[in-house]
Design an enzyme around this catalytic site. Sequence first.
Site, short mmCIF file in Angstrom:
data_model
loop_
_atom_site.label_atom_id
_atom_site.label_comp_id
_atom_site.label_asym_id
_atom_site.label_seq_id
_atom_site.Cartn_x
_atom_site.Cartn_y
_atom_site.Cartn_z
N GLU A 27 -11.25 15.34 27.19
CA GLU A 27 -10.21 14.63 26.42
C GLU A 27 -9.05 14.19 27.31
OE1 GLU A 27 -10.40 13.47 23.49
OE2 GLU A 27 -12.29 14.42 22.96
N GLY A 28 -9.35 13.88 28.56
CA GLY A 28 -8.32 13.49 29.52
C GLY A 28 -7.85 14.72 30.27
#
Length: 592
Positions: free
Chosen positions: A442-443
Amino acid sequence: MSDYKAPLRDMRFVLNEVFEVSRLWAGLPGLAEVIDEETAAAILEEAGKISAAVVAPLNRSSDEQGCTWSNGAVQAPDGFVGAYQAFAEGGWVGVGGDPQFGGMGMPKAISAQVEEMVNSASLSFGLYPMLTAGACLSINAHASEALKQKYLPSMYTGVWTGSMCLTEAHAGTDLGLIRTRAEPQADGSFKISGSKIFITGGEHDLTENIIHLVLARLPDAPAGPKGISLFLVPKVLVNDDGSLGEHNALSCGSIEHKMGIKASATCVMNFDQASGWIVDAPNKGLAAMFTMMNYERLGVGIQGLALGERSYQNAVEYARDRLQSRAPTGAQHPDKTADPIIVHPDVRRMLLTMKALNEGGRAFSSYVALQLDTAKYSDDAPTRSRAEQLVSLLTPVAKAFMTDMGLETTVHGQQIFGGHGYIREWGQEQLVRDVRITQIYEGTNGIQSLDLAGRKIVGSGGALYRLFADEIRHFTANAGAELGEFTQPLNVAVDTLDELTAWLLDRAQGSPNEIGAASVDYLQVFGYTAYAYMWARMASVAMGKQAEDDFYISKLGTARFYFARLLPRIHSLSASAKAGSESLYELDAAHF
């Protein structure tokens, strides 16, 4: 490993006593009719039961067995199919979903607690409903009414699951580089072709269908991120009457062999002229996907908290039982061969660090969830705008800081076990392996730090920061003198963050490297200060209630530990950030 016990008492304390959610819900149209304190307590009680009794017993065995792949088909570990069916039948997949399509309609402040419980029980298991809920969120916010009617009811009820297919082997976080293509068809559908990697739940046997949200480019799309569109691509095509038809032209090419979350299928997904339908407008795919990802980023932060909580429960039980050496002040249990290790200062340091970070994280994640609820449900435009800005500011902090602290807490929990913490059957090493991914997907946390420092702080000229800082100062200014032991160091922390923010805004104007060089340390200072705000608010509630319940004694003692031993970390972090970027670039690439 000890049995998992949902921390319901602390959840009720945070929601009901610290944030007084029933008053907030009563003032938000759309929530006042569906949720109150008693309903919330009942929901959390039942979520705790299914997490502890159905999901948690599968955690170790599913890690040992993992997922298996054969000829494009993925099989989940033993017990997962039955557990997922029970979870879905209880309505837990759609706990925050739109009631119009079969969801439970609960606010994020409630679904956040449910997420913590199921992820404490098994992070691998929790990823399947988490990705489904996120996909539902994007579909509900951006898809046509026809797509919503066709897909959401079966997703919210858990009959179908969802996935998000973003990155590709050459792209990583830079989604502007994706090459997956979408070719328009005469009937309004699209043919999707390309390969995606690291797709959580891309293929499995838990449900009869999987609804993929796929980023792809139209033939005339502009280059870069502005040319990305989002498409709904089902594993099995759905007929007009809702029945399942033919298998779509997509397949799972393999699953990854990972450090942790081995019971979660991480897939390579290949789309070969697969039929799909556009979500939102052409070239608006990233905006539609980020509706999902912002919720998911808070959810990933909660995963860090969840595994830290599970590790703490194991560690504190072990520390009370394990006999080794005598207390520095002399034997505490002279009738035994040695004292429990909980008497030793360093064990207490680790346990209190875990407890302080877990409970601070639970309050912080609940605070961010309440901002999401306010932004979604408030009918007052300024109130809604303020909540939206706080969500924008705090989401990267929630994702990165909570997962960084999750790794610290699980490592402490492993360390308390000594050599047994390195042995698989005690369970602590699995939690360390599992939590590690939360800092990456998610980054990555470096990307989150750059988002905070670059887009949110420098990009707003400090306005978003001042919104949060002013709230903290308002709290400390109106707190009673009895809270001075907490509000005074909190004010010092905000002063430190004020100075660091001003330094960042100034230096960013002169060198493009300064934001990236300072960003990780900046986010850490921000996170410790935010947790200090949460702890001051919790202490303000617990103060004076020590005679009522040992819970409040524990809360105040943990607050004092946080301010004495953890908050001072901000000073070395601030100094590191202010060291600038020069030392990072003294070496040429060849010198490494």
